[in-house]
Motif scaffolding. Sequence first.
Motif, PDB file in Angstrom:
ATOM      1  N   GLY A  98     -53.016 -38.043 -52.131  1.00  0.00           N
ATOM      2  CA  GLY A  98     -53.762 -39.040 -52.873  1.00  0.00           C
ATOM      3  C   GLY A  98     -54.496 -40.026 -51.991  1.00  0.00           C
ATOM      4  N   LEU A  99     -54.320 -39.939 -50.666  1.00  0.00           N
ATOM      5  CA  LEU A  99     -55.007 -40.841 -49.750  1.00  0.00           C
ATOM      6  C   LEU A  99     -56.514 -40.580 -49.758  1.00  0.00           C
ATOM      7  N   GLN A 100     -57.279 -41.628 -49.570  1.00  0.00           N
ATOM      8  CA  GLN A 100     -58.731 -41.504 -49.507  1.00  0.00           C
ATOM      9  C   GLN A 100     -59.152 -41.263 -48.068  1.00  0.00           C
ATOM     10  N   THR A 111     -56.968 -52.105 -43.670  1.00  0.00           N
ATOM     11  CA  THR A 111     -55.871 -51.293 -43.142  1.00  0.00           C
ATOM     12  C   THR A 111     -56.149 -49.821 -43.375  1.00  0.00           C
ATOM     13  N   THR A 112     -56.054 -49.034 -42.337  1.00  0.00           N
ATOM     14  CA  THR A 112     -56.206 -47.588 -42.443  1.00  0.00           C
ATOM     15  C   THR A 112     -55.016 -46.919 -41.772  1.00  0.00           C
ATOM     16  N   ALA A 122     -53.367 -43.329 -56.360  1.00  0.00           N
ATOM     17  CA  ALA A 122     -52.756 -41.999 -56.431  1.00  0.00           C
ATOM     18  C   ALA A 122     -51.751 -41.773 -55.301  1.00  0.00           C
ATOM     19  N   SER A 123     -52.021 -42.323 -54.131  1.00  0.00           N
ATOM     20  CA  SER A 123     -51.117 -42.100 -52.994  1.00  0.00           C
ATOM     21  C   SER A 123     -49.856 -42.948 -53.092  1.00  0.00           C
ATOM     22  N   GLY A 124     -49.958 -44.074 -53.809  1.00  0.00           N
ATOM     23  CA  GLY A 124     -48.864 -45.026 -53.806  1.00  0.00           C
ATOM     24  C   GLY A 124     -48.931 -45.897 -52.560  1.00  0.00           C
ATOM     25  N   GLY A 125     -48.182 -46.948 -52.545  1.00  0.00           N
ATOM     26  CA  GLY A 125     -48.178 -47.848 -51.399  1.00  0.00           C
ATOM     27  C   GLY A 125     -47.446 -47.261 -50.217  1.00  0.00           C
ATOM     28  N   PRO A 126     -47.747 -47.754 -49.018  1.00  0.00           N
ATOM     29  CA  PRO A 126     -47.078 -47.237 -47.817  1.00  0.00           C
ATOM     30  C   PRO A 126     -45.642 -47.727 -47.718  1.00  0.00           C
ATOM     31  N   PHE A 157     -46.196 -41.962 -47.207  1.00  0.00           N
ATOM     32  CA  PHE A 157     -46.615 -42.132 -48.595  1.00  0.00           C
ATOM     33  C   PHE A 157     -45.929 -41.095 -49.472  1.00  0.00           C
ATOM     34  N   ALA A 158     -45.672 -41.485 -50.718  1.00  0.00           N
ATOM     35  CA  ALA A 158     -45.052 -40.564 -51.666  1.00  0.00           C
ATOM     36  C   ALA A 158     -45.976 -39.381 -51.935  1.00  0.00           C
ATOM     37  N   ASN A 159     -47.282 -39.626 -51.982  1.00  0.00           N
ATOM     38  CA  ASN A 159     -48.268 -38.576 -52.245  1.00  0.00           C
ATOM     39  C   ASN A 159     -49.400 -38.680 -51.240  1.00  0.00           C
TER      40      ASN A 159
END
Length: 405
Positions: A327-329, A98-99, A341-345, A322-324
């Motif tokens: 933090g997404l890659q 999933t992206t 770091a990004s947290g879950g969607p 996302f909360a952050n």
Amino acid sequence: MSFRIALSGLNAASSRLDITAQNIANVNTTGFKSSRASFADVYASSNNDIAATTPGTGVRLDAINQTFSQGGVNFTGNNLDLAISGEGFFTMEGPKGTTYTRAGSFSVDREGYVVNNNLEKLQVFPASADGTFAAGSLADLKLQITENPPQQTSSTEIGLNLPANAPVPSTADFDPSLSSSYNHATSMTIYDSLGTSHTATMYFVKDASANNWNQYLYVNDNPVGEANSLSFNSAGELMSPELGLVTYPAYDPGTGAADLNLSFDYSKTTQYGQEFGINSLQQDGYTTGRMTGVAVSDNGVVSARFSNGQSSQLGKVAMAIFANPNGLQQKGDTSWAETTASGGPRLGEAGSSNFGLLQAGALEGSNVDLTAQLVEMITAQRNFQANTQMISTSDQLTQAIINIR
């Protein structure tokens, strides 16, 4: 020590130039989000007593942060191009898992799935039979490439005005081939269960008694049942049949389809004035249809349009926030992947909560401000030159010390 400090400055300036170059290179990349460098100073120790008497040891690249501000929306005219106005990402599913992306340039693969340029499939909340969407699950968006099935005509709505002063026809016995045996006629197209069209003709004959008419129905020149009486009051309003509803006996269309069981609603028929008028002729059947296009609403509902005038809801585009987001890659191809770091969607529908709206036939451009990036490039260049000058000065001091006799 000054050599090392200046060298760290060179590395920092070089990193800043790299990031600026990346931004400038992607100034026309769909859905691209610009980045900026964050730097931190470096000390040999965090002990306060030592730090008070010890110079720093340089600078380091602390983080590369992306700016998720809105890019410009450019209209393309392609209905499968989607732009997000506001927060959110498209959810994609492909070989790499999933992206998430802001690049809404989509097309259809050979199997009918809506995909991006990397053949990742756009995710939607699937449509339910009752017209709602299953928000608790995701599915690949697939266009309906088969024909839309026909629907048999079962009911119609007839809105006519029969002239109040119409004479009784000169020919007493009704015969559709003799215009002198009826006052008025009108036709409409109806459909059987196989989608074959048939012509339904309604004949209206003024009765000798006041405010009464006889109505006959023929399908493909074949009679359907006997005469039906339409009675009006002195104000021209239909009084019978009850509720204006006439139900005809079953009719075999002769095409191998199921019998036609027709019910005509004459409740909007009146007897006014001196002229025959047709106000509305509507029926609920239709033939088979080929898909002619796709429409996407601003809240993400994807509908297929067919040549028979029908439409079918295929799903609702699944948005993710996302909360952050920093933090997404980054995965390349203007896509991101979830990290710790990004947290879950948080999945949702366009236009609800904090989710942005969708614009069909448009793409979101890069949010790079080219003028600002050129200024950033000049600043990084100055920093680089200053650090090279520091190395040159340190070299001269070292040479002077070595040359002391």
